[in-house]
Design a protein around this motif. Sequence first.
Motif, short mmCIF file in Angstrom:
data_model
loop_
_atom_site.label_atom_id
_atom_site.label_comp_id
_atom_site.label_asym_id
_atom_site.label_seq_id
_atom_site.Cartn_x
_atom_site.Cartn_y
_atom_site.Cartn_z
N PHE A 82 10.08 -9.09 12.16
CA PHE A 82 10.73 -7.79 12.25
C PHE A 82 10.37 -6.90 11.07
CE2 PHE A 82 13.86 -10.25 9.80
CZ PHE A 82 14.21 -9.37 8.80
N ILE A 83 10.40 -5.59 11.34
CA ILE A 83 10.21 -4.55 10.32
C ILE A 83 11.32 -3.53 10.49
CG2 ILE A 83 8.71 -2.68 9.52
CD1 ILE A 83 6.32 -4.24 10.61
N VAL A 84 11.95 -3.11 9.40
CA VAL A 84 12.99 -2.08 9.46
C VAL A 84 12.33 -0.71 9.62
CG1 VAL A 84 14.80 -0.90 8.18
CG2 VAL A 84 14.69 -3.40 8.16
N LEU A 85 12.76 0.02 10.64
CA LEU A 85 12.25 1.37 10.88
C LEU A 85 13.17 2.44 10.33
CD1 LEU A 85 11.00 1.04 14.59
CD2 LEU A 85 9.65 0.83 12.49
N GLU A 86 14.48 2.20 10.43
CA GLU A 86 15.46 3.23 10.03
C GLU A 86 16.81 2.56 9.84
OE1 GLU A 86 16.58 7.76 11.63
OE2 GLU A 86 15.25 6.45 12.78
N ARG A 87 17.57 3.04 8.85
CA ARG A 87 18.90 2.49 8.59
C ARG A 87 19.94 3.58 8.80
NH1 ARG A 87 15.79 -0.11 4.42
NH2 ARG A 87 15.84 -2.39 4.65
N PHE A 88 21.08 3.18 9.37
CA PHE A 88 22.17 4.11 9.65
C PHE A 88 23.48 3.64 9.02
CE2 PHE A 88 19.23 4.06 13.27
CZ PHE A 88 18.82 5.39 13.30
N GLY A 89 23.40 2.84 8.00
CA GLY A 89 24.62 2.32 7.37
C GLY A 89 25.11 1.08 8.06
N ASP A 90 25.83 1.25 9.15
CA ASP A 90 26.36 0.10 9.88
C ASP A 90 25.47 -0.31 11.07
OD1 ASP A 90 26.95 2.50 11.09
OD2 ASP A 90 29.00 1.97 11.65
N TYR A 91 24.32 0.34 11.20
CA TYR A 91 23.33 -0.04 12.21
C TYR A 91 21.94 0.02 11.58
CZ TYR A 91 26.87 0.61 15.86
OH TYR A 91 27.99 0.52 16.64
N GLU A 125 17.47 6.88 23.04
CA GLU A 125 17.17 8.03 22.16
C GLU A 125 18.45 8.80 21.85
OE1 GLU A 125 14.90 9.10 20.37
OE2 GLU A 125 12.91 8.63 21.15
N HIS A 126 19.31 8.96 22.86
CA HIS A 126 20.57 9.68 22.67
C HIS A 126 21.44 8.97 21.64
CE1 HIS A 126 24.09 12.10 23.60
NE2 HIS A 126 24.78 10.98 23.74
N VAL A 127 21.52 7.64 21.72
CA VAL A 127 22.31 6.87 20.76
C VAL A 127 21.76 7.06 19.35
CG1 VAL A 127 22.86 4.52 20.01
CG2 VAL A 127 23.15 5.16 22.40
N SER A 182 22.54 10.45 17.95
CA SER A 182 23.95 10.54 17.58
C SER A 182 24.20 9.90 16.22
CB SER A 182 24.82 9.85 18.65
OG SER A 182 24.71 10.50 19.88
N LEU A 183 23.54 8.77 15.98
CA LEU A 183 23.69 8.09 14.69
C LEU A 183 23.10 8.94 13.54
CD1 LEU A 183 22.79 4.41 15.70
CD2 LEU A 183 25.05 5.30 15.12
N ARG A 184 22.00 9.62 13.82
CA ARG A 184 21.36 10.45 12.79
C ARG A 184 22.22 11.66 12.42
NH1 ARG A 184 16.40 9.56 16.38
NH2 ARG A 184 15.31 7.80 15.35
#
Length: 325
Positions: free
Chosen positions: A232-241, A316-318, A321-323
């Motif tokens: 795995f590679i991290v693409l983006e972090r949203f805090g709790d996701y 994409e919608h989810v 929303s997180l962003r």
Amino acid sequence: MRSRMTMSSSNLPLEDHAELLEWRIGSEEAGERIDKYIADNLDMDGVSRTQVQEWIKSGAAVVNGKPVKTNYKLSAGDLIALGIPEAENADIEPEDIPLEIVYEDSDVIVINKPRGMVVHPAPGHSSGTVVNALMFHCKDLSGINGMLRPGIVHRIDKDTTGLLMAAKNDLAHVSLAEQLKEHSVTRKYIALVHGNVPHDQGTVDAPIGRDTHDRKLFTVTDHNSKPAVTHFIVLERFGDYTLLELQLETGRTHQIRVHMKYIGYPMAGDPVYGPNRSNKSIALNGQALHAAVLGFTHPRSGERLLFEAPLPADMEHVLNSLRLR
């Protein structure tokens, strides 16, 4: 009339069955009934313990080369051999179901599977599957996997979206299956998981087998398991996701979902392996998992092919929303 699919008993020699499986019994399994053991360790949808008992009675399952009764108690060192009979199929019909075709020629077809679509018929899903659609579109498919799974060389879960390849003839099927076995097929997924994954990249190398408490599920275990490796590679972090790109080295059932749960970052929206089975924190009808990249060597030309599929609109919608939080 409802269509019915069964796996008949058979008096064929084991080597003449559609598929031959073997298990070697360890000391921890000694004393277990053979019918329960096979039912718990068979990676096949819709096969009941009653069906297994019919196979044992017909001689399709033997221990150390000899037939046994359904209540036979296993001993350490026993070798179970099971010949899977051909499926008996009633009314598995071609259906005019739209397919998003990414690539097609006379040997292979690659589609972008939508969420909610089952790959091949099984009890409870005899219509509306990828196979039903392919049978209508292609007219002819590889017969190696039998009448219930024509052309199917791999599968993705019902609620996982993305790229899936199928074989139109046996030459293509053999080649693609061998590439999967040799781990030379490129399979990359995009997934949204719970939690803040601290490492930018990593590898989960943990064997997967049936969950002994619920045979419908899989888990990381040393008990009758198979090697499983996910990078795995991290693409983006949203805090709790966290949004991940994952690459499969092996292809076990539910592999990514099981591995993510195992390391403490279960799949968002996953009703089975998520934080709880009624997880509603993500507005998706299923896990946030998308088969985004598929690459393989063409079975006839030898050309290396690589395909990409964009994220589905609901995922994409989810993310959007997180962003915006």
